[in-house]
Design a protein around this motif. Structure first.
Motif, PDB file in Angstrom:
ATOM      1  N   LEU C 269       4.502  -9.414   7.078  1.00 41.23           N
ATOM      2  CA  LEU C 269       4.267 -10.660   6.377  1.00 41.23           C
ATOM      3  C   LEU C 269       2.759 -10.507   5.641  1.00 41.23           C
ATOM      4  CD1 LEU C 269       5.955 -13.090   6.464  1.00 41.23           C
ATOM      5  CD2 LEU C 269       5.062 -14.307   8.382  1.00 41.23           C
ATOM      6  N   PRO C 270       1.676  -9.972   6.499  1.00 35.89           N
ATOM      7  CA  PRO C 270       0.360 -10.368   5.599  1.00 35.89           C
ATOM      8  C   PRO C 270       0.511  -9.502   4.236  1.00 35.89           C
ATOM      9  CG  PRO C 270       0.229  -9.609   7.941  1.00 35.89           C
ATOM     10  CD  PRO C 270       1.639  -9.579   7.638  1.00 35.89           C
ATOM     11  N   THR C 271       1.181  -8.461   4.144  1.00 34.49           N
ATOM     12  CA  THR C 271       0.926  -7.648   3.018  1.00 34.49           C
ATOM     13  C   THR C 271       1.924  -8.301   1.914  1.00 34.49           C
ATOM     14  OG1 THR C 271       2.639  -6.167   3.882  1.00 34.49           O
ATOM     15  CG2 THR C 271       0.242  -5.211   3.909  1.00 34.49           C
ATOM     16  N   LEU C 272       3.062  -8.744   2.193  1.00 35.64           N
ATOM     17  CA  LEU C 272       4.012  -9.485   1.579  1.00 35.64           C
ATOM     18  C   LEU C 272       3.231 -11.026   1.042  1.00 35.64           C
ATOM     19  CD1 LEU C 272       7.269  -9.742   3.125  1.00 35.64           C
ATOM     20  CD2 LEU C 272       6.590  -8.607   1.045  1.00 35.64           C
ATOM     21  N   VAL C 273       2.458 -11.509   1.848  1.00 39.10           N
ATOM     22  CA  VAL C 273       1.746 -12.743   1.369  1.00 39.10           C
ATOM     23  C   VAL C 273       0.754 -12.058   0.166  1.00 39.10           C
ATOM     24  CG1 VAL C 273      -0.209 -14.469   2.138  1.00 39.10           C
ATOM     25  CG2 VAL C 273       1.951 -14.060   3.486  1.00 39.10           C
ATOM     26  N   VAL C 274       0.002 -11.159   0.722  1.00 34.76           N
ATOM     27  CA  VAL C 274      -0.921 -10.820  -0.280  1.00 34.76           C
ATOM     28  C   VAL C 274      -0.201 -10.262  -1.747  1.00 34.76           C
ATOM     29  CG1 VAL C 274      -2.734  -8.727  -0.952  1.00 34.76           C
ATOM     30  CG2 VAL C 274      -2.717  -9.872   1.078  1.00 34.76           C
ATOM     31  N   TYR C 275       0.975  -9.713  -1.604  1.00 36.30           N
ATOM     32  CA  TYR C 275       1.588  -9.184  -2.650  1.00 36.30           C
ATOM     33  C   TYR C 275       2.055 -10.402  -3.496  1.00 36.30           C
ATOM     34  CZ  TYR C 275       5.187  -7.522  -5.454  1.00 36.30           C
ATOM     35  OH  TYR C 275       6.131  -7.355  -6.820  1.00 36.30           O
ATOM     36  N   VAL C 276       2.342 -11.520  -2.852  1.00 29.95           N
ATOM     37  CA  VAL C 276       2.943 -12.636  -3.568  1.00 29.95           C
ATOM     38  C   VAL C 276       1.658 -13.393  -4.230  1.00 29.95           C
ATOM     39  CG1 VAL C 276       4.069 -14.825  -3.226  1.00 29.95           C
ATOM     40  CG2 VAL C 276       4.983 -12.899  -2.119  1.00 29.95           C
ATOM     41  N   VAL C 277       0.835 -13.475  -3.477  1.00 26.54           N
ATOM     42  CA  VAL C 277      -0.337 -14.141  -3.943  1.00 26.54           C
ATOM     43  C   VAL C 277      -1.013 -13.525  -5.103  1.00 26.54           C
ATOM     44  CG1 VAL C 277      -2.691 -15.203  -3.584  1.00 26.54           C
ATOM     45  CG2 VAL C 277      -0.766 -15.349  -2.029  1.00 26.54           C
ATOM     46  N   ALA C 278      -1.150 -12.160  -5.100  1.00 23.91           N
ATOM     47  CA  ALA C 278      -2.004 -11.510  -6.153  1.00 23.91           C
ATOM     48  C   ALA C 278      -1.458 -10.205  -6.639  1.00 23.91           C
ATOM     49  CB  ALA C 278      -3.329 -11.092  -5.313  1.00 23.91           C
ATOM     50  N   GLY C 279      -0.028 -10.068  -6.411  1.00 21.06           N
ATOM     51  CA  GLY C 279       0.405  -9.189  -6.875  1.00 21.06           C
ATOM     52  C   GLY C 279       0.614  -8.612  -8.504  1.00 21.06           C
ATOM     53  N   ARG C 280       0.477  -9.862  -9.118  1.00 19.80           N
ATOM     54  CA  ARG C 280       0.547  -9.785 -10.449  1.00 19.80           C
ATOM     55  C   ARG C 280      -0.833  -9.071 -11.168  1.00 19.80           C
ATOM     56  NH1 ARG C 280       2.041 -14.140 -13.795  1.00 19.80           N
ATOM     57  NH2 ARG C 280       3.148 -15.238 -11.663  1.00 19.80           N
ATOM     58  N   TYR C 281      -1.934  -9.294 -10.434  1.00 21.14           N
ATOM     59  CA  TYR C 281      -3.373  -9.030 -10.711  1.00 21.14           C
ATOM     60  C   TYR C 281      -3.296  -7.556 -10.602  1.00 21.14           C
ATOM     61  CZ  TYR C 281      -3.960 -13.865 -10.850  1.00 21.14           C
ATOM     62  OH  TYR C 281      -4.048 -15.121 -11.103  1.00 21.14           O
ATOM     63  N   PHE C 282      -2.837  -7.128  -9.065  1.00 23.05           N
ATOM     64  CA  PHE C 282      -2.479  -5.924  -8.783  1.00 23.05           C
ATOM     65  C   PHE C 282      -1.976  -4.854  -9.958  1.00 23.05           C
ATOM     66  CE2 PHE C 282      -0.651  -2.439  -6.426  1.00 23.05           C
ATOM     67  CZ  PHE C 282      -1.774  -1.687  -5.977  1.00 23.05           C
ATOM     68  N   VAL C 283      -0.742  -5.206 -10.199  1.00 23.70           N
ATOM     69  CA  VAL C 283       0.036  -4.287 -10.828  1.00 23.70           C
ATOM     70  C   VAL C 283      -0.639  -4.417 -12.316  1.00 23.70           C
ATOM     71  CG1 VAL C 283       2.147  -4.209 -12.286  1.00 23.70           C
ATOM     72  CG2 VAL C 283       2.304  -4.748  -9.846  1.00 23.70           C
ATOM     73  N   ARG C 284      -1.070  -5.320 -12.892  1.00 22.54           N
ATOM     74  CA  ARG C 284      -1.842  -5.224 -13.982  1.00 22.54           C
ATOM     75  C   ARG C 284      -3.301  -4.590 -14.196  1.00 22.54           C
ATOM     76  NH1 ARG C 284      -3.494 -10.900 -15.560  1.00 22.54           N
ATOM     77  NH2 ARG C 284      -1.428 -11.591 -15.302  1.00 22.54           N
ATOM     78  N   GLY C 285      -3.813  -4.930 -13.100  1.00 23.45           N
ATOM     79  CA  GLY C 285      -4.948  -3.851 -12.942  1.00 23.45           C
ATOM     80  C   GLY C 285      -4.849  -2.299 -12.831  1.00 23.45           C
ATOM     81  N   LEU C 286      -3.925  -2.127 -11.775  1.00 27.74           N
ATOM     82  CA  LEU C 286      -3.335  -0.649 -11.326  1.00 27.74           C
ATOM     83  C   LEU C 286      -2.967  -0.097 -12.708  1.00 27.74           C
ATOM     84  CD1 LEU C 286      -3.460   0.829  -8.909  1.00 27.74           C
ATOM     85  CD2 LEU C 286      -1.031   0.395  -8.819  1.00 27.74           C
ATOM     86  N   MET C 287      -2.125  -0.530 -13.668  1.00 30.59           N
ATOM     87  CA  MET C 287      -1.423  -0.134 -14.699  1.00 30.59           C
ATOM     88  C   MET C 287      -2.491  -0.067 -15.928  1.00 30.59           C
ATOM     89  SD  MET C 287       1.147   0.558 -13.875  1.00 30.59           S
ATOM     90  CE  MET C 287       1.924   0.608 -12.167  1.00 30.59           C
ATOM     91  N   ALA C 288      -3.763  -0.738 -15.774  1.00 33.39           N
ATOM     92  CA  ALA C 288      -4.589  -0.364 -16.956  1.00 33.39           C
ATOM     93  C   ALA C 288      -5.404   0.959 -16.889  1.00 33.39           C
ATOM     94  CB  ALA C 288      -5.650  -1.588 -16.708  1.00 33.39           C
ATOM     95  N   GLY C 289      -4.657   1.946 -16.455  1.00 31.78           N
ATOM     96  CA  GLY C 289      -5.198   3.176 -16.309  1.00 31.78           C
ATOM     97  C   GLY C 289      -5.668   3.700 -15.006  1.00 31.78           C
ATOM     98  N   SER C 290      -5.544   3.012 -13.913  1.00 41.22           N
ATOM     99  CA  SER C 290      -6.232   3.349 -12.899  1.00 41.22           C
ATOM    100  C   SER C 290      -5.282   4.459 -11.938  1.00 41.22           C
ATOM    101  CB  SER C 290      -6.501   2.190 -11.868  1.00 41.22           C
ATOM    102  OG  SER C 290      -6.432   1.102 -12.720  1.00 41.22           O
ATOM    103  N   VAL C 291      -4.016   4.450 -12.259  1.00 46.17           N
ATOM    104  CA  VAL C 291      -3.232   5.279 -11.450  1.00 46.17           C
ATOM    105  C   VAL C 291      -3.283   6.830 -11.906  1.00 46.17           C
ATOM    106  CG1 VAL C 291      -1.353   3.981 -10.467  1.00 46.17           C
ATOM    107  CG2 VAL C 291      -1.125   4.614 -13.070  1.00 46.17           C
ATOM    108  N   LYS C 292      -3.978   6.774 -13.183  1.00 48.85           N
ATOM    109  CA  LYS C 292      -4.301   8.076 -13.643  1.00 48.85           C
ATOM    110  C   LYS C 292      -5.525   8.550 -13.102  1.00 48.85           C
ATOM    111  CE  LYS C 292      -3.134   7.969 -17.882  1.00 48.85           C
ATOM    112  NZ  LYS C 292      -2.976   8.393 -19.208  1.00 48.85           N
TER     113      LYS C 292
END
Lengths: 298, 370, 293
Positions: C269-292
């Motif tokens: 639950l806690p990670t799912l809640v975090v993911y639902v609330v802020a997941g879009r920011y996470f993916v956006r930020g992560l994909m802005a070059g940080s995975v590399k």
């Protein structure tokens, strides 16, 4: 030159030192807890440590014994099967979903989080869910029987030869959405004018993707491969939760092997040597990748 | 000793010497422009004055105080950056007063200083906005405001207009000039744009490959360039540098050039001392505006030489018509009046204002002193 | 990741589009099914699970399994439910995330804006530490925690997670700050701000997006960690994942599947809640070059 350096005022000199001071605790921690520990474990792998670390140098005996253990060979073979299928399926599914999602799909905003959410779960949770879902007694097989498909059989999780594939299924379920996101980001980064130019040149959709888009996704492929490969080598939790390494030793991986030899079988030297081999496998993938990535940035 | 002195300053990056023994002495209220192509070291020199880069050897002093190694904030300088470098999270007002706040100036004094500067730059209505909401020109003003509010000894400008579009650039150029005349401040200004250098400066230092090629007033730089590089770099279209031979007839030196028909033509020099170069090769430097149609020739000149030549491409530019021709084996540009009626392939009379011509030594590429 | 409204140059026919939608929906089902089935069966009595259809809705709805999982289920030898372990996880996650994020931000700031000779190598060393198989540090870490007197304690686990999370947080902030104009730092230096002032007043206020990435990443990784918890925690500091595994894989007694499912969902639950609330920011930020790298 020296004169000028001596003339620097206190504040300037302080400002030159503060950044290094700020970085130093992290650096010390990394050097000690990562590289110091790696060194220690490598050293242990050349000792006769059993339940506790001992410091008697016995040369490569642990490695010789390790490669003579059928248990280790099972783990290595399983890793080969698991890693290759895991990487291939995650990449294929991730790429396909990303390309499909990129076709101006209605409801993309709904689908994307559905594909991605397993990434937020613990492997223990994933393992719990799939363990039961695949259990022939109460899961999918039972449901099919109740629906009247009496001959349906899906007992892989209890089957020594097939159990490793159930680990693949659960792992792909967990990670493929993340790979999708990586490819989707890559696709969205491709200049649309390029695609328009290719269409004016008369490329069909199939050729457009095969000849232009997929080659342009090379960096995303590389990142996906590196991330998946290192996750595969590190896989531990999922096996513990899904099969516990069984039936028998059918789903042992190097990670579970290392843990059981070190902490339950009191063969710390062999455990350490297996950890060293895991590290070397990952380093063989990561070091060239990181090196080229850091080079490019300069 | 000047107000801002740069004495024997060099800069090494590892083993590479990027600045070679630079000496510039700047007087109070002077507007010095450092100009040169990219990579010539002009920005490095500016950053060394600011304290953002260390000085390998030599000395920089302001008001007689050596500032080598002094922290940038203690040098009493202010800087306007190419990207403006406005803090995106602060309002315009905060951006301008941040430096004062860091220097412990009281809130009351900060407010007062802010209002003065805002009024001066006509940005009083923008003080509560964030930089993201401003246009390019407005950002430029805020960046200048941030520098002005500190009342520094020296203002440093690092290509401040290069991010603006052409029209705005001209407007802001005028504005900076007005501001300098009004406030009487000492300015060091870096640009790669020679027109900016000409229009703004009281003196120009032309840099190339880490060497000062010439230091002087805009007129000196333009009329008597020290070498071929300065001649070609300053002015647009670039100065024509024509291979020629000196021929002396009755003690008077002439430049002997081949025309488009491979014939030889003579252009009398205004500089008598070139007689010493009799028979030797030189490079004749003459700006496009000194080659005109005969009616457009400079009436004030004492030495207009007429020359017939076949012309190539004509480019009407509105206010003038630029005409290309072959002379001395190279393409030479002339600047004719807008309504001149010439066509490609015509052979026409041209007026060479030899008062404006200079000669360079082809070996050293330096101007031959007269 | 941009919005779906982006103009795509590719046009697809009607048959192809139907096929595409079909595949996309099938996969949506594939991803949803295990979790949904788990949810449905967590509110069924045990008898319905063992005899009935896992896809059928409950005939009798009950929240008993949830209550049991939370407060009375047998974990190991104690009938405590997951509650104390949930608290353990929280006590471990919050400081570990906070410390590693702050250190990562400072490191990223130094490595991009206060560069010095050899900083690239240091960063490379930190980056590689993200990817090591943690088996290589288990033995010496167990010894070290013992020597430090932190064995089996929550502070010990916090230390472990901070150390092995540093590489990632540093990577995130370094890549983010690398795109941040250095001229701003120079302007602030001339304005008289020092190292910490610049960090506090100039860098941190614009670090929101990457903070989100770092916090979510660290939160999910640490909350979901099993290996370190299983290796270094004792009963008083055991995190949620280890407790859940003990609950599910305990060999004694009847397997109470519905309680297991409820427990698994509580753990997720806690990670799912975090993911639902802020997941879009996470993916956006992560994909802005940080995975590399």
């Amino acid at each position: 030159m020296a004169d000028v350096a001596r003339a620097a005022d206190f504040r300037t000199r302080l400002q030159q030192w503060i950044p290094k001071l700020v970085l130093s605790p992290s650096l010390a921690a990394i050097l000690f807890f990562v590289y110091g520990f790696i060194f220690f474990t490598v050293y242990l792998s050349f000792t006769g440590s059993k339940m506790l670390p001992r410091y008697d140098w016995i040369g490569i005996e642990n490695y010789v014994r390790l490669w003579g253990l059928s248990h280790w060979w099972t783990a290595i073979t399983n890793l080969g099967i698991f890693a290759s299928l895991y990487i291939i399926f995650c990449t294929l599914i991730g790429l396909a979903l990303a390309i499909f999602l990129d076709q101006k799909i209605r409801g993309e905003g709904m689908l994307r989080p559905i594909y991605l959410y397993p990434m937020a779960l613990s492997f223990i949770v994933t393992g719990t869910a799939w363990k039961w879902f695949l259990d022939p007694g109460i899961g999918l097989e039972q449901t099919m029987h109740l629906w009247g498909w009496e001959s349906f059989e899906f007992g892989w999780i209890k089957d020594r030869d097939m159990a490793i594939y159930t680990v693949v299924i659960a792992a792909v379920w967990q990670t493929s959405g993340f790979v999708m996101a990586m490819f989707l980001a890559g696709l969205r980064g491709i200049d649309n004018e390029l695609l328009k130019a290719a269409q004016i040149d008369g490329a069909s959709n199939w050729n457009l993707y095969r000849r232009i888009v997929i080659p342009l996704l090379r960096p995303a492929f590389l990142s996906a491969f590196v991330i998946l490969a290192h996750l595969a080598v590190k896989s531990y939790d999922l096996v513990i939760a899904l099969t516990g390494g069984g039936p028998g030793r059918a789903t042992e991986l190097p990670a579970t092997f290392m843990y059981s030899y070190t902490f339950t079988r009191n063969s710390m030297g062999i455990g350490a040597s297996s950890a060293v081999i895991m590290l070397m496998t990952i380093a063989a993938i990561m070091v060239p990748y990181l090196y080229s990535e850091l080079r490019e940035r300069k | 000793m000047g107000f801002l002195d740069i004495r024997d300053v060099t800069k090494f990056y590892g083993q590479t010497e990027v600045l070679h023994r630079i000496n510039i002495s700047i007087e109070e209220d002077e507007f010095l422009v450092l100009v040169g192509p990219s990579g010539c070291g002009k920005s490095t020199l500016l950053n060394m004055i600011a304290g953002l880069e260390s000085i390998t050897s030599g000395e920089v002093s302001i008001r007689g105080r050596v500032i080598n190694g002094v922290h940038p904030s203690q040098r009493n300088i202010a800087m306007v950056f190419q990207s403006y470098a406005l803090y995106p999270n602060m309002t315009v007002g905060k951006n301008i007063t941040f430096g004062l706040e860091m220097h412990g100036v009281s809130r009351h004094e900060r407010e007062e200083a802010l209002l003065d500067v805002a009024k001066l730059l006509q940005i009083d209505h923008l003080l509560d906005r964030k930089p993201g909401q401003l246009s390019g020109g407005q950002r430029q003003r805020v960046a200048m405001g941030r520098a002005l509010v500190r009342k520094p000894d020296v203002f440093l400008f690092d290509e401040p207009l290069s991010n603006l579009d052409a029209k705005l650039r001209v407007d802001m150029r005028t504005e900076i000039k007005k501001l300098h005349e009004k406030l009487k401040t000492t300015i060091v200004y870096v640009t790669h744009d020679q027109i900016e250098a000409m229009t703004l400066s009281t003196r120009i230092a032309v840099l190339e490959q880490g060497h000062i090629q010439q230091l002087g007033t805009p007129q000196e730089i333009y009329n008597t360039p020290a070498n071929v590089f300065v001649g070609r770099f300053m002015g647009s279209p670039a100065m024509n540098v024509i291979p020629a031979r000196v021929a002396v007839q009755e003690g008077v030196p002439f430049a002997c050039v081949t025309d488009s028909g491979d014939g030889e033509q003579l252009l009398r020099f205004s500089q008598a001392n070139l007689a010493g170069w009799d028979g030797r090769e030189i490079l004749l430097g003459i700006r496009p505006e000194a080659i005109t149609d005969p009616e457009g020739a400079d009436r004030g000149s004492t030495n207009v030489v007429s020359l017939r030549n076949r012309i190539g491409v004509t480019e009407p530019a509105g206010s003038d018509t630029f005409v290309t021709m072959t002379l001395g084996g190279i393409d030479v540009t002339a600047r004719m009046r807008a309504d001149v009626n010439v066509c490609r392939g015509d052979t026409v009379d041209l007026a060479f204002n030899m008062d404006k011509a200079v000669a360079f030594d082809p070996e050293t590429e330096k101007r031959i002193e007269s | 990741m941009g919005s779906a409204a982006q103009d795509t140059a590719v046009h697809t026919g009607r048959v192809a589009r139907t096929f595409i939608y079909l595949v996309l929906l099938l996969f949506a089902l594939f991803y949803l099914l295990p979790f949904l089935v788990m949810l449905i069966n967590s509110v069924k009595p045990l008898s319905e699970i063992t005899s009935g259809n896992m896809l059928a809705l409950p005939a009798v709805w009950t929240i008993e399994p949830w209550l049991s999982a939370w407060s009375t289920a047998q974990i190991g030898v104690e009938p405590t439910g997951l509650k104390p372990y949930f608290v353990n996880s929280l006590l471990m996650v919050v400081p570990a995330v906070a410390i590693s994020t702050i250190l990562g931000a400072l490191n990223g700031y130094v490595l991009t804006k206060w560069r010095f000779r050899g900083d690239g190598i240091l960063f490379g060393l930190m980056l590689f530490s993200c990817f090591i198989p943690f088996q290589i540090v288990l033995i010496p870490m167990a010894r070290t925690l013992g020597i430090l007197g932190m064995a089996g304690s929550t502070p010990g686990l916090v230390l472990v997670h901070v150390v092995y999370g540093l590489g990632f947080t540093t990577l995130f902030f370094r890549n983010y700050y690398a795109a941040f104009p250095t001229e701003l730092v120079r302007a602030a230096m001339i304005d008289g701000a020092g190292f910490f002032k610049i960090f506090w007043r100039i860098m941190l206020p614009v670090s929101g997006p990457i903070m989100v990435v770092s916090i979510i990443w660290q939160f999910t990784n640490i909350w979901n960690d099993f290996l370190f918890g299983a290796s270094f925690a004792d009963l008083d500091s055991m995190p949620m994942t280890v407790a859940l595994n003990n609950l599910v894989n305990s060999s004694t007694g009847v397997k109470e599947y519905n309680v297991h499912f409820a427990g698994a969902i509580i753990a997720a639950l806690p990670t799912l809640v975090v993911y639902v609330v802020a997941g879009r920011y996470f993916v956006r930020g992560l994909m802005a070059g940080s995975v590399k790298g």
